[in-house]
Structures are given as C-alpha cells and as structure tokens.
Design a protein around this motif. Sequence first.
Motif, PDB file in Angstrom:
ATOM      1  N   UNK A  89     -18.062  -0.917   7.882  1.00 27.06           N
ATOM      2  CA  UNK A  89     -17.565   0.402   7.476  1.00 27.06           C
ATOM      3  C   UNK A  89     -18.593   1.494   7.779  1.00 27.06           C
ATOM      4  N   UNK A  90     -19.851   1.239   7.483  1.00 28.54           N
ATOM      5  CA  UNK A  90     -20.908   2.215   7.771  1.00 28.54           C
ATOM      6  C   UNK A  90     -20.993   2.476   9.270  1.00 28.54           C
ATOM      7  N   UNK A  91     -20.884   1.424  10.054  1.00 33.21           N
ATOM      8  CA  UNK A  91     -20.930   1.546  11.517  1.00 33.21           C
ATOM      9  C   UNK A  91     -19.732   2.359  12.042  1.00 33.21           C
ATOM     10  N   UNK A  92     -18.545   2.085  11.500  1.00 31.35           N
ATOM     11  CA  UNK A  92     -17.338   2.829  11.906  1.00 31.35           C
ATOM     12  C   UNK A  92     -17.452   4.306  11.534  1.00 31.35           C
ATOM     13  N   UNK A  93     -17.981   4.575  10.343  1.00 29.93           N
ATOM     14  CA  UNK A  93     -18.160   5.976   9.925  1.00 29.93           C
ATOM     15  C   UNK A  93     -19.128   6.707  10.847  1.00 29.93           C
ATOM     16  N   UNK A  94     -20.214   6.034  11.240  1.00 32.81           N
ATOM     17  CA  UNK A  94     -21.170   6.644  12.172  1.00 32.81           C
ATOM     18  C   UNK A  94     -20.503   6.975  13.502  1.00 32.81           C
ATOM     19  N   UNK A  95     -19.668   6.061  13.962  1.00 32.88           N
ATOM     20  CA  UNK A  95     -19.070   6.199  15.296  1.00 32.88           C
ATOM     21  C   UNK A  95     -17.856   7.130  15.321  1.00 32.88           C
ATOM     22  N   UNK A  96     -17.010   7.060  14.288  1.00 28.34           N
ATOM     23  CA  UNK A  96     -15.723   7.786  14.315  1.00 28.34           C
ATOM     24  C   UNK A  96     -15.504   8.725  13.131  1.00 28.34           C
ATOM     25  N   UNK A  97     -16.473   8.780  12.205  1.00 24.39           N
ATOM     26  CA  UNK A  97     -16.270   9.467  10.928  1.00 24.39           C
ATOM     27  C   UNK A  97     -15.888  10.933  10.971  1.00 24.39           C
ATOM     28  N   UNK A  98     -16.212  11.620  12.078  1.00 23.41           N
ATOM     29  CA  UNK A  98     -15.896  13.056  12.147  1.00 23.41           C
ATOM     30  C   UNK A  98     -14.392  13.318  12.086  1.00 23.41           C
ATOM     31  N   UNK A  99     -13.603  12.452  12.744  1.00 18.15           N
ATOM     32  CA  UNK A  99     -12.165  12.710  12.796  1.00 18.15           C
ATOM     33  C   UNK A  99     -11.302  11.535  12.331  1.00 18.15           C
ATOM     34  N   UNK A 100     -11.932  10.539  11.682  1.00 22.30           N
ATOM     35  CA  UNK A 100     -11.188   9.398  11.153  1.00 22.30           C
ATOM     36  C   UNK A 100     -11.569   9.152   9.693  1.00 22.30           C
ATOM     37  N   UNK A 101     -10.567   8.878   8.895  1.00 25.76           N
ATOM     38  CA  UNK A 101     -10.798   8.480   7.503  1.00 25.76           C
ATOM     39  C   UNK A 101     -10.326   7.038   7.371  1.00 25.76           C
ATOM     40  N   UNK A 102     -11.245   6.140   7.018  1.00 26.41           N
ATOM     41  CA  UNK A 102     -10.939   4.718   6.995  1.00 26.41           C
ATOM     42  C   UNK A 102     -10.583   4.211   5.598  1.00 26.41           C
ATOM     43  N   UNK A 103      -9.657   3.277   5.566  1.00 24.89           N
ATOM     44  CA  UNK A 103      -9.274   2.567   4.350  1.00 24.89           C
ATOM     45  C   UNK A 103      -9.235   1.082   4.672  1.00 24.89           C
TER      46      UNK A 103
END
Length: 194
Positions: A89-103
Amino acid sequence: MKKVGLFFGTFNPIHIGHLVIANHLVEFSDLDEVWFVITPQSPFKVKQSLLDDNHRYQMVFEAVQDYPKLKPSKIEFDLPQPNYTSITLAHLDDKYGKDHQFSLIMGEDNLKSFHKWKNYGAILENYSIYVYPRISGGTIEHQFKDHAKITKVDAPVMEISSTFIRKAHKAGKNVRPLLPYSVWKYMDEMNFYR
C-alpha cells in the motif's frame, strides 16, 4: 481522484468467483476500478504450490481483457518477500497516490484474521476495506464490527477455490465451467496443475 479497490491474491489460478466479486464491486459500489494484485508469496501460503509469477499474471491478464474496469497488477513482483499488504500500500501510494485513492477488498474469512496482519491498525487508519461474504467459521473481532472504514458488500457468495480447481484438474475432472475460457485455454495449453 480515481477510486481503486485492491483485490490481493495468489490467483493460482484466477477463476470465475474472483471475476464475479470484482465485477460486482465496480458495478455496485463507489469503486471506479478493481486491480488484481498478484502476490508472489503470501505470508500464509507455501511457495512451492504456486505457479510462476508471470504465468499467474498472464492468466489474470487473459481473464480481465473483456472488463475495462478490472486490471492486473504485478506491483508486488519487485517488492521484498514475503509480501505484506502495508508495504504494498505504501509503495502504491508513492507511485500513484496523486490521482488514485486505494481501498482493500477482502473476504469475510480474511477479516476474521485481520488482527494478525502486519500493521493492520495503520492499514485501517488510512484505507477503507470492502468485505464480501464468505462461508467460514470463526468470529469477527469486536473492533472490526460496525467500523466506519469497513463496508460489508452484498456481493454473491462464491464458494469456489483455486485449491479445489487444482486438485480436481489433477484428478482429471472437468473444471472448465469454473474458469474464464481464456484462462482454461492457457492452463490447458501449458499443461498446468496436472
């Protein structure tokens, strides 16, 4: 901001139950997409029973081709193993967090053992969790009942397992109806699970 549900699993192989649940979530919740995150090694599973990562990715890729809101993800392939959801999750937020909200998407059986996950408190603090029904024993921890970040989804109950498919296929049973045709074809051509 694109809302993405992360459906983690070994997908060994992906089957119609996975597709039914993922499609239900993109059609009947506020999620815009569901990403199938193919796990190279779950902390709870033995590595030897897994097909090669790229073959499992290919089967997921084949399975979701006709569903534009469903995507395969190999994000965990390059992360340290065993894979922990909090690190992914931390890795995904770093990579896509600007325009993606993950659940997170998980079965009710996983919610019952969620308190054993690494950094589960931080996950729950920062991410929503969509829980689909499963027939399973045990109880849900009191702290997860009626939690603001946990949404129970009225998805169909799909009691199909990849383990059952592998065992039945090895025993010479016809498992074609349990798999997307493209997955069955790939599995059969590659002579997997025999």
